[in-house]
Design an enzyme around this catalytic site. Sequence first.
Site, PDB file in Angstrom:
ATOM      1  N   HIS A   6       0.840  -1.193   0.000  1.00  0.00           N
ATOM      2  CA  HIS A   6       0.000   0.000   0.000  1.00  0.00           C
ATOM      3  C   HIS A   6       0.882   1.251   0.000  1.00  0.00           C
ATOM      4  CE1 HIS A   6      -2.705   2.894   2.325  1.00  0.00           C
ATOM      5  NE2 HIS A   6      -3.316   2.711   1.162  1.00  0.00           N
ATOM      6  N   HIS A  19       2.498  10.670  -0.856  1.00  0.00           N
ATOM      7  CA  HIS A  19       1.526  10.184   0.130  1.00  0.00           C
ATOM      8  C   HIS A  19       1.542  11.145   1.311  1.00  0.00           C
ATOM      9  CE1 HIS A  19      -0.073   7.426   3.414  1.00  0.00           C
ATOM     10  NE2 HIS A  19      -1.094   7.730   2.618  1.00  0.00           N
TER      11      HIS A  19
END
Length: 331
Positions: free
Chosen positions: A36, A107
């Site tokens: 992820h 991110h």
Amino acid sequence: MLRMPNFTDDLENWMGNLPQELKNIPIIHLAIPGSHDTMSYGIKNKAPVAPDADPVVGTLNKFIPCVVKRWAVTQRYDIVDQLKSGVRYFDLRICMKRPENKFYFVHGLFCEEITEPLEHLKDFLRTHPREFIVLDCQHFYLFNPTDHCVLSAELNRIFDKKIYSRNVSQLKDCTLESATENGKQVLIVYRSDACVNDRFWLSQDWPTPWPNEISVKKLRKYLDESLAQRNPDVGFVSQCVLTPSVRYIVPRFTSSLRTTCAKEVDKKLTDWIKAQIPGPFEADERPKSNVFLADFVDIQNSNFCRNVIALNKKILEKNNSAQNSPSRKSI
């Protein structure tokens, strides 16, 4: 009795070492470990806030940047170590950074410029010709239509003839055996219609429903419910991750995503993962698992990857059981 092979002795080459029977199964029916926010390991100290971050993150990063980083990083292993640990599905978040006019992974904070990590990935595939990966271009930030076309061209340039193309194939035909025979090692999912490239696969080809939960109990319920809706003709991602909000993080600012969320998932969801069953299924049958996505795939010596890869034994066990059942024996 047929001795079942150990699929996790060599994580770096696990696909190439699978029994021939599994190499002939479409990859959408194999159990595959994924990471992820794959490239978040590349977040450096004092990295600028990325456009995918909550607005309050910009303020927090001015005063406690170390805390923001601890919650933005989702992987400790770099791309090569992830590959060596068995990860074969990569979740990519990409931003166009101006005025540089370069693509960066993001991110919450900016990670690395995309070229070097992708070249490392390409080098791994060159030296591991029997391995196969899926690149999931999941989110795009500050893109215009031209940016999509430029990024598509760059992905085509880097991976070139290794790409398993949508315009000449179907997912149900993509097996490790057929891919290796034709020199194909990369399947690219591109989740934007802004600049459709007929070599890349679409969002509907590989659904990846987002749990958006902070409780493992609720996460598990969501994973069961979303998997129950799976179509047998496409891939499917089970996101085994918790998603903390800023409100959740603030009172836990001395902790991190790894210690508070990832280790909790590893502790409480491992039994659920081990209970899953991959393999082909019909539309009227209970759906089976495919890709599993996790934060910090390095935890407990890549325990997550080992558990996912080991699930593929269940396909062999079922096939062997069917072959040995009385209805299949000659009279």
